[in-house]
Design a protein around this motif. Structure first.
Motif, PDB file in Angstrom:
ATOM      1  N   ALA A 151     -10.171  14.255  -3.861  1.00  0.00           N
ATOM      2  CA  ALA A 151      -9.302  13.158  -3.418  1.00  0.00           C
ATOM      3  C   ALA A 151      -7.922  13.270  -4.054  1.00  0.00           C
ATOM      4  CB  ALA A 151      -9.945  11.817  -3.769  1.00  0.00           C
ATOM      5  N   ALA A 152      -7.894  13.663  -5.318  1.00  0.00           N
ATOM      6  CA  ALA A 152      -6.615  13.783  -6.025  1.00  0.00           C
ATOM      7  C   ALA A 152      -5.815  14.990  -5.559  1.00  0.00           C
ATOM      8  CB  ALA A 152      -6.868  13.860  -7.530  1.00  0.00           C
ATOM      9  N   LEU A 202      -6.621  17.128  -2.718  1.00  0.00           N
ATOM     10  CA  LEU A 202      -6.566  17.351  -1.271  1.00  0.00           C
ATOM     11  C   LEU A 202      -6.338  16.070  -0.493  1.00  0.00           C
ATOM     12  CD1 LEU A 202      -9.574  19.852  -1.059  1.00  0.00           C
ATOM     13  CD2 LEU A 202      -7.131  20.388  -1.222  1.00  0.00           C
ATOM     14  N   HIS A 203      -6.134  14.955  -1.226  1.00  0.00           N
ATOM     15  CA  HIS A 203      -5.822  13.656  -0.626  1.00  0.00           C
ATOM     16  C   HIS A 203      -6.917  13.165   0.317  1.00  0.00           C
ATOM     17  CE1 HIS A 203      -1.915  14.308  -2.405  1.00  0.00           C
ATOM     18  NE2 HIS A 203      -1.782  15.440  -1.723  1.00  0.00           N
ATOM     19  N   GLU A 204      -8.176  13.360  -0.086  1.00  0.00           N
ATOM     20  CA  GLU A 204      -9.307  12.860   0.687  1.00  0.00           C
ATOM     21  C   GLU A 204      -9.697  11.477   0.161  1.00  0.00           C
ATOM     22  OE1 GLU A 204     -11.184  17.311   1.506  1.00  0.00           O
ATOM     23  OE2 GLU A 204     -12.232  15.882   0.221  1.00  0.00           O
ATOM     24  N   ALA A 205     -10.105  10.604   1.067  1.00  0.00           N
ATOM     25  CA  ALA A 205     -10.400   9.218   0.697  1.00  0.00           C
ATOM     26  C   ALA A 205     -11.686   9.114  -0.118  1.00  0.00           C
ATOM     27  CB  ALA A 205     -10.517   8.356   1.951  1.00  0.00           C
ATOM     28  N   ALA A 257     -14.940  18.370   0.873  1.00  0.00           N
ATOM     29  CA  ALA A 257     -15.784  17.192   0.715  1.00  0.00           C
ATOM     30  C   ALA A 257     -17.184  17.447   1.259  1.00  0.00           C
ATOM     31  CB  ALA A 257     -15.158  15.995   1.419  1.00  0.00           C
ATOM     32  N   HIS A 258     -17.271  18.107   2.416  1.00  0.00           N
ATOM     33  CA  HIS A 258     -18.570  18.389   3.012  1.00  0.00           C
ATOM     34  C   HIS A 258     -19.376  19.351   2.145  1.00  0.00           C
ATOM     35  CE1 HIS A 258     -21.445  18.571   6.333  1.00  0.00           C
ATOM     36  NE2 HIS A 258     -21.540  19.865   6.090  1.00  0.00           N
ATOM     37  N   SER A 259     -18.730  20.375   1.609  1.00  0.00           N
ATOM     38  CA  SER A 259     -19.444  21.361   0.796  1.00  0.00           C
ATOM     39  C   SER A 259     -19.910  20.775  -0.526  1.00  0.00           C
ATOM     40  CB  SER A 259     -18.545  22.577   0.522  1.00  0.00           C
ATOM     41  OG  SER A 259     -17.457  22.223  -0.321  1.00  0.00           O
ATOM     42  N   PHE A 310     -17.225  22.379 -13.890  1.00  0.00           N
ATOM     43  CA  PHE A 310     -17.683  22.918 -12.606  1.00  0.00           C
ATOM     44  C   PHE A 310     -17.288  22.038 -11.423  1.00  0.00           C
ATOM     45  CE2 PHE A 310     -21.444  25.106 -14.895  1.00  0.00           C
ATOM     46  CZ  PHE A 310     -20.646  26.217 -15.156  1.00  0.00           C
ATOM     47  N   SER A 311     -17.063  20.752 -11.675  1.00  0.00           N
ATOM     48  CA  SER A 311     -16.744  19.834 -10.578  1.00  0.00           C
ATOM     49  C   SER A 311     -15.447  20.192  -9.863  1.00  0.00           C
ATOM     50  CB  SER A 311     -16.662  18.398 -11.112  1.00  0.00           C
ATOM     51  OG  SER A 311     -17.914  17.965 -11.596  1.00  0.00           O
ATOM     52  N   GLY A 312     -14.575  20.895 -10.553  1.00  0.00           N
ATOM     53  CA  GLY A 312     -13.321  21.305  -9.924  1.00  0.00           C
ATOM     54  C   GLY A 312     -13.416  22.625  -9.192  1.00  0.00           C
TER      55      GLY A 312
END
Length: 287
Positions: A257-258, A260-263, A94-96, A18-20
């Motif tokens: 992060a992987a 969408l390249h979010e930190a 990330a926000h959601s 579900f995390s994806g």
């Protein structure tokens, strides 16, 4: 392996899958309309679920189960996917994702209301603390927010918590994969019609990434993940195993992060360790 440990192991696999979901949905809605995405993923998963039910000649649910299956369909087949897909037009992945930290508490509450569970008072302390840590992390991140997106995510959490608890209760009688398959089959006629109605005139502008996102949410988020998740909730307890959802925001952020390249910040690692402690504490006092 004991029944309880088997439940926690199955639940953990479900959470990993579900995390994806939100990162994949975020990618998919870049090219697909949210309503079409919701209907298409349910139609694909529903067709596969119905095929499995026919292949294994599963016994049909009794009439008394139809109301519960309808609640599952409205909560996790239609409600959560549609509300999150629309929300992701207003907020970042990330926000959601951090809103998912409220899902264990919602699941536990509905587990009490619908599943008849009675966790100890200390359980609620750990559960609320874990949810507060995730909510605090969201505020600490300082991500620019959209009120519309936030309200949609809150509504999605409520719908999902209800669907999880109702499905887990039903899984004790029907089995985990059978519940989600019947729920998908129940909504299949409406979802197919909605898919055809909202289908774009052309798919020429749809990229490979969006197709990949649709495939993931259809096969893994909508079907395979529930096989493990409902089994875990049924074996280990809705309120107890539901606390594993506290880990979902952090797994989701790593995936985001992987893809969408979010930190990934050091604060995320610290809060993750604290949340793991809350999950362990909630497990100890769940019953």
């Amino acid at each position: 392996m004991t029944k309880s440990m088997n439940g926690w192991a199955s639940g953990f696999l479900g959470i990993l899958i579900f995390s994806g979901s939100l990162p994949a949905t975020r990618i998919a809605v870049m090219d697909f309309d949210p309503v079409f995405l919701t209907a298409a993923r349910a139609s694909i998963a529903g067709a596969l679920g119905l095929a499995l039910l026919l292949l294994f000649r599963e016994k049909r649910p009794v009439r008394g189960d139809l109301a519960s299956l309808t609640v599952v369909s409205l909560g996790v087949v239609i409600g959560f996917p549609l509300l999150t897909a629309i929300a992701l037009r207003h907020v970042t992945s990330a926000h959601s994702i951090v809103f998912l930290g409220l899902l264990p508490l919602a699941t536990a509450i509905f587990g009490v209301l619908r599943g008849g569970e009675r966790p100890r008072p200390v359980f609620w302390l750990f559960s609320c603390l874990g949810s507060a840590l995730v909510a605090g992390f969201a505020l600490f991140q300082g991500v620019s927010a959209s009120l519309t997106g936030d309200l949609l995510m809150l509504a999605a959490i409520i719908a999902c918590g209800l669907g999880y608890a109702e499905g887990a209760t039903l899984s004790r009688r029907l089995g985990g994969w059978q519940v989600i398959s019947w729920a998908l089959a129940l909504s299949l006629p409406v979802m197919i019609a909605l898919t055809l109605w909202t289908m774009p005139a052309s798919f020429a502008s749809v990229g490979a990434a969006a197709w990949g996102g649709l495939a993931y949410v259809s096969l893994f988020s909508m079907l395979i993940g529930f096989v493990f998740w409902y089994k875990g909730l049924a074996l280990g307890g809705i309120a107890a195993v539901g606390q594993l959802q506290l880990l979902q925001p952090f797994f989701g952020l790593l995936i985001a992060a992987a893809l969408l390249h979010e930190a990934v910040s050091p604060a995320m690692i610290v809060v993750t360790l604290a949340v793991v402690t809350c999950v362990a504490g909630a497990k100890s006092f769940a019953r």
